[in-house]
Design a protein around this motif. Structure first.
Motif, PDB file in Angstrom:
ATOM      1  N   GLY A   8       0.816  -1.209   0.000  1.00  0.00           N
ATOM      2  CA  GLY A   8       0.000   0.000   0.000  1.00  0.00           C
ATOM      3  C   GLY A   8       0.845   1.251   0.000  1.00  0.00           C
ATOM      4  N   GLY A   9       0.644   2.108  -0.992  1.00  0.00           N
ATOM      5  CA  GLY A   9       1.406   3.344  -1.124  1.00  0.00           C
ATOM      6  C   GLY A   9       0.614   4.586  -0.802  1.00  0.00           C
ATOM      7  N   GLY A  10      -0.316   4.455   0.152  1.00  0.00           N
ATOM      8  CA  GLY A  10      -0.979   5.634   0.692  1.00  0.00           C
ATOM      9  C   GLY A  10      -0.174   6.174   1.860  1.00  0.00           C
ATOM     10  N   ILE A  11      -0.737   7.134   2.583  1.00  0.00           N
ATOM     11  CA  ILE A  11       0.024   7.798   3.632  1.00  0.00           C
ATOM     12  C   ILE A  11       0.449   6.848   4.742  1.00  0.00           C
ATOM     13  CG2 ILE A  11      -2.050   8.543   4.886  1.00  0.00           C
ATOM     14  CD1 ILE A  11       1.361  10.389   4.531  1.00  0.00           C
ATOM     15  N   ASN A  12      -0.390   5.891   5.123  1.00  0.00           N
ATOM     16  CA  ASN A  12      -0.004   4.985   6.197  1.00  0.00           C
ATOM     17  C   ASN A  12       1.105   4.035   5.761  1.00  0.00           C
ATOM     18  OD1 ASN A  12      -1.872   6.074   8.003  1.00  0.00           O
ATOM     19  ND2 ASN A  12      -3.499   4.716   7.319  1.00  0.00           N
ATOM     20  N   GLY A  13       1.015   3.526   4.550  1.00  0.00           N
ATOM     21  CA  GLY A  13       2.037   2.609   4.065  1.00  0.00           C
ATOM     22  C   GLY A  13       3.396   3.263   3.945  1.00  0.00           C
ATOM     23  N   VAL A  14       3.447   4.452   3.319  1.00  0.00           N
ATOM     24  CA  VAL A  14       4.742   5.110   3.148  1.00  0.00           C
ATOM     25  C   VAL A  14       5.286   5.603   4.478  1.00  0.00           C
ATOM     26  CG1 VAL A  14       4.343   5.735   0.734  1.00  0.00           C
ATOM     27  CG2 VAL A  14       3.691   7.338   2.548  1.00  0.00           C
ATOM     28  N   GLY A  15       4.392   5.999   5.387  1.00  0.00           N
ATOM     29  CA  GLY A  15       4.848   6.428   6.707  1.00  0.00           C
ATOM     30  C   GLY A  15       5.513   5.298   7.468  1.00  0.00           C
ATOM     31  N   ILE A  16       4.930   4.117   7.387  1.00  0.00           N
ATOM     32  CA  ILE A  16       5.517   2.953   8.053  1.00  0.00           C
ATOM     33  C   ILE A  16       6.825   2.562   7.383  1.00  0.00           C
ATOM     34  CG2 ILE A  16       5.183   0.483   8.516  1.00  0.00           C
ATOM     35  CD1 ILE A  16       2.158   1.152   8.846  1.00  0.00           C
ATOM     36  N   GLY A  22      14.289   3.913   8.490  1.00  0.00           N
ATOM     37  CA  GLY A  22      15.121   4.741   9.345  1.00  0.00           C
ATOM     38  C   GLY A  22      15.579   4.040  10.603  1.00  0.00           C
ATOM     39  N   ARG A  23      14.940   2.941  10.953  1.00  0.00           N
ATOM     40  CA  ARG A  23      15.352   2.152  12.118  1.00  0.00           C
ATOM     41  C   ARG A  23      16.285   1.007  11.734  1.00  0.00           C
ATOM     42  NH1 ARG A  23      10.752   2.077  16.548  1.00  0.00           N
ATOM     43  NH2 ARG A  23       9.361   3.739  15.829  1.00  0.00           N
ATOM     44  N   GLY A  24      16.630   0.957  10.455  1.00  0.00           N
ATOM     45  CA  GLY A  24      17.590  -0.050  10.014  1.00  0.00           C
ATOM     46  C   GLY A  24      16.986  -1.309   9.438  1.00  0.00           C
ATOM     47  N   LEU A  25      15.671  -1.361   9.268  1.00  0.00           N
ATOM     48  CA  LEU A  25      15.048  -2.548   8.686  1.00  0.00           C
ATOM     49  C   LEU A  25      15.165  -2.508   7.164  1.00  0.00           C
ATOM     50  CD1 LEU A  25      11.767  -3.042  10.768  1.00  0.00           C
ATOM     51  CD2 LEU A  25      14.074  -3.899  11.209  1.00  0.00           C
ATOM     52  N   LYS A  26      15.245  -3.678   6.571  1.00  0.00           N
ATOM     53  CA  LYS A  26      15.274  -3.800   5.112  1.00  0.00           C
ATOM     54  C   LYS A  26      13.828  -3.884   4.631  1.00  0.00           C
ATOM     55  CE  LYS A  26      17.340  -6.397   1.307  1.00  0.00           C
ATOM     56  NZ  LYS A  26      18.136  -7.600   0.920  1.00  0.00           N
ATOM     57  N   VAL A  27      13.388  -2.857   3.909  1.00  0.00           N
ATOM     58  CA  VAL A  27      11.971  -2.672   3.600  1.00  0.00           C
ATOM     59  C   VAL A  27      11.751  -2.674   2.091  1.00  0.00           C
ATOM     60  CG1 VAL A  27       9.999  -1.099   3.840  1.00  0.00           C
ATOM     61  CG2 VAL A  27      11.689  -1.285   5.691  1.00  0.00           C
ATOM     62  N   VAL A  28      10.655  -3.328   1.667  1.00  0.00           N
ATOM     63  CA  VAL A  28      10.170  -3.179   0.308  1.00  0.00           C
ATOM     64  C   VAL A  28       8.702  -2.790   0.392  1.00  0.00           C
ATOM     65  CG1 VAL A  28       9.672  -5.661   0.107  1.00  0.00           C
ATOM     66  CG2 VAL A  28       9.855  -4.267  -1.962  1.00  0.00           C
ATOM     67  N   LEU A  29       8.308  -1.796  -0.385  1.00  0.00           N
ATOM     68  CA  LEU A  29       6.911  -1.356  -0.421  1.00  0.00           C
ATOM     69  C   LEU A  29       6.398  -1.519  -1.841  1.00  0.00           C
ATOM     70  CD1 LEU A  29       5.172   1.720   1.100  1.00  0.00           C
ATOM     71  CD2 LEU A  29       5.072   1.403  -1.370  1.00  0.00           C
ATOM     72  N   CYS A  30       5.202  -2.085  -1.963  1.00  0.00           N
ATOM     73  CA  CYS A  30       4.566  -2.183  -3.276  1.00  0.00           C
ATOM     74  C   CYS A  30       3.223  -1.471  -3.262  1.00  0.00           C
ATOM     75  CB  CYS A  30       4.396  -3.648  -3.702  1.00  0.00           C
ATOM     76  SG  CYS A  30       3.209  -4.605  -2.730  1.00  0.00           S
ATOM     77  N   GLU A  31       2.929  -0.816  -4.362  1.00  0.00           N
ATOM     78  CA  GLU A  31       1.662  -0.105  -4.557  1.00  0.00           C
ATOM     79  C   GLU A  31       1.170  -0.418  -5.960  1.00  0.00           C
ATOM     80  OE1 GLU A  31      -1.536   1.852  -5.299  1.00  0.00           O
ATOM     81  OE2 GLU A  31      -0.785   1.845  -3.233  1.00  0.00           O
ATOM     82  N   LYS A  32      -0.072  -0.871  -6.082  1.00  0.00           N
ATOM     83  CA  LYS A  32      -0.575  -1.335  -7.378  1.00  0.00           C
ATOM     84  C   LYS A  32      -0.757  -0.203  -8.379  1.00  0.00           C
ATOM     85  CE  LYS A  32      -5.582  -1.334  -6.404  1.00  0.00           C
ATOM     86  NZ  LYS A  32      -5.988  -0.602  -7.623  1.00  0.00           N
ATOM     87  N   ASP A  33      -0.872   1.035  -7.898  1.00  0.00           N
ATOM     88  CA  ASP A  33      -1.025   2.187  -8.782  1.00  0.00           C
ATOM     89  C   ASP A  33       0.085   3.193  -8.475  1.00  0.00           C
ATOM     90  OD1 ASP A  33      -3.489   1.265 -10.092  1.00  0.00           O
ATOM     91  OD2 ASP A  33      -4.417   1.554  -8.132  1.00  0.00           O
ATOM     92  N   ALA A 160      11.878   7.435   2.585  1.00  0.00           N
ATOM     93  CA  ALA A 160      12.033   5.999   2.818  1.00  0.00           C
ATOM     94  C   ALA A 160      13.065   5.413   1.868  1.00  0.00           C
ATOM     95  CB  ALA A 160      10.688   5.289   2.655  1.00  0.00           C
ATOM     96  N   GLN A 161      12.990   5.807   0.596  1.00  0.00           N
ATOM     97  CA  GLN A 161      13.942   5.305  -0.384  1.00  0.00           C
ATOM     98  C   GLN A 161      15.362   5.767  -0.057  1.00  0.00           C
ATOM     99  OE1 GLN A 161      13.488   4.803  -4.962  1.00  0.00           O
ATOM    100  NE2 GLN A 161      14.200   6.882  -4.631  1.00  0.00           N
ATOM    101  N   ILE A 167      11.049   1.074  -3.077  1.00  0.00           N
ATOM    102  CA  ILE A 167       9.684   1.542  -3.347  1.00  0.00           C
ATOM    103  C   ILE A 167       9.291   1.105  -4.750  1.00  0.00           C
ATOM    104  CG2 ILE A 167       8.133   3.523  -3.422  1.00  0.00           C
ATOM    105  CD1 ILE A 167       9.366   3.068  -0.667  1.00  0.00           C
ATOM    106  N   ARG A 168       8.255   0.268  -4.860  1.00  0.00           N
ATOM    107  CA  ARG A 168       7.828  -0.291  -6.149  1.00  0.00           C
ATOM    108  C   ARG A 168       6.399   0.162  -6.445  1.00  0.00           C
ATOM    109  NH1 ARG A 168      12.376  -2.310  -8.348  1.00  0.00           N
ATOM    110  NH2 ARG A 168      11.014  -3.425  -9.794  1.00  0.00           N
ATOM    111  N   THR A 169       6.264   1.177  -7.313  1.00  0.00           N
ATOM    112  CA  THR A 169       4.933   1.605  -7.725  1.00  0.00           C
ATOM    113  C   THR A 169       4.493   0.793  -8.939  1.00  0.00           C
ATOM    114  OG1 THR A 169       5.747   3.356  -9.181  1.00  0.00           O
ATOM    115  CG2 THR A 169       5.380   3.932  -6.876  1.00  0.00           C
ATOM    116  N   ARG A 170       3.188   0.899  -9.245  1.00  0.00           N
ATOM    117  CA  ARG A 170       2.597   0.099 -10.335  1.00  0.00           C
ATOM    118  C   ARG A 170       2.907  -1.383 -10.144  1.00  0.00           C
ATOM    119  NH1 ARG A 170       2.732   5.773 -11.407  1.00  0.00           N
ATOM    120  NH2 ARG A 170       1.066   6.159 -12.890  1.00  0.00           N
ATOM    121  N   THR A 171       2.949  -1.816  -8.903  1.00  0.00           N
ATOM    122  CA  THR A 171       3.329  -3.190  -8.575  1.00  0.00           C
ATOM    123  C   THR A 171       2.334  -3.743  -7.554  1.00  0.00           C
ATOM    124  OG1 THR A 171       5.671  -2.714  -8.962  1.00  0.00           O
ATOM    125  CG2 THR A 171       5.153  -4.663  -7.654  1.00  0.00           C
ATOM    126  N   ALA A 172       1.552  -4.724  -7.957  1.00  0.00           N
ATOM    127  CA  ALA A 172       0.520  -5.305  -7.098  1.00  0.00           C
ATOM    128  C   ALA A 172       1.040  -6.561  -6.406  1.00  0.00           C
ATOM    129  CB  ALA A 172      -0.717  -5.646  -7.913  1.00  0.00           C
TER     130      ALA A 172
END
Length: 502
Positions: A8-16, A22-33, A160-161, A167-172
């Motif tokens: 989810g690439g809305g405000i809650n997803g990108v905020g998390i 920033g805390r050192g976790l390896k993160v991938v975010l996907c947003e379908k649009d 975040a990036q 950060i993967r947009t257009r990715t469901a």
């Protein structure tokens, strides 16, 4: 192996994602649009405590939001700024003493420091009441903040990036398989399918949160969401000044009339309509247009009609279903549900307000702290968003400095760029020493240099991304100019921006 997959690439997803990276976790975010393609770009554009929630005795939510209001104002003073709201007194609705008491609480619940307090206005002693009908002789003026909502989302994703998130947009996310200590996710994007492993999943899919849970738990039928459509209309400027109005409707709802796009327009909203249709195709109804026009016309001297509407937008609020009978009474606070049944955790986010996204992210990572014992401490409370590191959060002083540096640029254009990019304006302008150095002008001061920056650094792929979510330039460009931009982007941006910056 990633630590966290955020869906989810809305405000809650990108905020998390930002907080976790920033805390050192390896993160991938996907947003379908695109980022902020749905609810997070369809808000009333306010960072506020929610004055009306005091009537519902939701003091905890109001206090939390008011505290966040000042934190966010310091973090991003380019895209968030103070605004005064005029609340006319209607003797047939709430009594004046009750309104004044509510505003006293509003002034003090959140430890207000940066914003001026409430004051009483009387006709004849202020011009704030001049646009309103003669019967409105008394009003109260209080403080809240405006936000460029979609840019708030994008800047969180950019940060975040920068901190290492993918950060993967257009990715469901099309598949989720749970294992004892990790998730196996199938992501389908512009380059086809890929498999991602992550130790935990954050389901911040907004209106699709139940669908994602269905992927994680095949056969699951329980639903937690109540979808409520909120629509807005945009009309030509209906009142002078940089203040907004807070109107109370006879049906118990409220609406705002807010200066929009450099004061050239007025934004009016919002509605609260139960929604069960296609979440990818949310549009205003004629009944909603009529409702908003009629509600504002109860106050303005000069009536607003559907013929005055130049644009509209609508979004679906994915609220946590607390079984409230009235859609406008459904809680706007968020609910987090962390499920570890049968293996690796999935944390789902229900509801929430754009104002409290940062606090929500902290809460989400607190819920996952046991899964990541090496995770760093909370850090976002005192951190600026990209472009927001403006000394003392003094935007006007910052703009004065920019004007001295770029004395060749038209003041209106420089102000727009400063509001959008803050201290990153030099990165947008590059080595330009005059307007010709900015490249092609697509219209209304949107130059190729800015569009190229958005493609390279802010995940923009289409003209719609640029014209509606990275900016609101769609309101200022003709159809032909918009088509020219789309053609230019197709030619110059096809290999950039689809899944991140180059």
């Amino acid at each position: 192996m990633h630590d966290l997959l955020v869906i989810g690439g809305g405000i809650n997803g990108v905020g998390i994602a930002r907080d976790a990276a920033g805390r050192g976790l390896k993160v991938v975010l996907c947003e379908k649009d695109d980022l902020a393609a749905h609810t997070s770009s369809a808000s009333t554009k306010l960072i506020h405590g929610g004055l009306r929630y005091l009537e519902q005795y939701d003091f905890a939510l109001v206090r939390k939001a008011l505290i966040e209001r000042e934190i966010l104002l310091r973090a991003a003073p380019h895209i968030i700024w103070p605004m005064r709201f005029v609340l006319p007194y209607d003797k047939d609705l709430r009594p004046a003493w009750l309104i004044r008491l509510g505003l006293f609480l509003y002034d003090h619940l959140g430890g207000r420091k940066m914003l001026p307090p409430t004051k009483t206005l009387r006709r004849g002693k202020t011009d704030r009441l001049d646009p309103l009908k003669a019967e409105f002789r008394l009003a109260f003026e209080y403080s809240d903040c405006w936000v460029e909502d979609a840019r708030l989302v994008v800047l969180n994703a950019v940060d975040a990036q920068t901190r290492g998130a993918d950060i993967r947009t257009r990715t469901a996310c099309t598949g989720l398989v749970r294992h004892a200590d990790h998730w196996e996710a199938t992501l389908k994007g512009p380059d086809g399918e890929r498999t991602v492993m992550a130790r935990a999943v954050v389901n911040a899919a907004g209106g699709w949160v139940d669908a994602v849970l269905g992927l994680a738990e095949p056969g699951r039928t329980q639903k937690h969401l109540r979808l409520v459509k909120g629509s807005h209309i945009i009309v030509p400027r209906w009142h002078e000044g940089d203040h907004a109005y807070f109107f109370q409707n006879g049906d118990g709802r409220i609406m705002f009339a807010i200066p929009y796009e450099r004061g050239e327009f007025t934004l009016i909203g919002t509605t609260d309509v139960p929604f069960e249709a296609d979440k990818d195709n949310v549009v205003i109804s004629q009944d909603e247009i009529d409702y908003l026009c009629a509600g504002a016309s109860e106050y303005y001297k000069r009536a607003i009609t559907p013929a005055d509407v130049v644009a509209t937008y609508s979004g679906v609020r994915p609220l946590y279903d607390d079984r409230a009978a009235n859609a406008s009474k459904v809680t706007r606070d968020y609910v987090l549900n962390c499920d570890r049944t049968g293996g690796a955790p999935v944390l789902s986010v229900f509801g929430g307000k754009i104002t409290t996204f940062r606090e929500l992210a902290e809460h989400a990572l607190k819920e996952l702290a046991g899964d990541f014992p090496g995770m760093g401490p909370a850090w976002t409370r005192d951190a600026s968003l990209p472009g927001g590191d403006i000394p003392r959060a003094d935007f006007e002083d910052f703009l004065t400095g920019l004007a001295q540096r770029y004395d060749w640029m038209a003041p209106d254009l420089l102000r727009r760029l400063a509001r959008a990019y803050g201290t990153r304006v030099p990165e947008v302008l590059g080595d330009a020493t005059d307007v010709s150095g900015l490249g092609h002008d697509f219209g209304a001061g949107l130059y190729a240099a800015e569009v190229a920056y958005l493609i390279a650094n802010e995940f923009a792929v289409t003209a719609e991304d640029v014209l509606w979510r990275r900016s609101k330039m769609r309101l200022h460009l003709t159809a032909a100019q918009q088509e020219a931009l789309a053609a230019w982007m197709e030619q110059n941006g096809q290999d950039r921006g689809a899944t991140g910056a180059t």
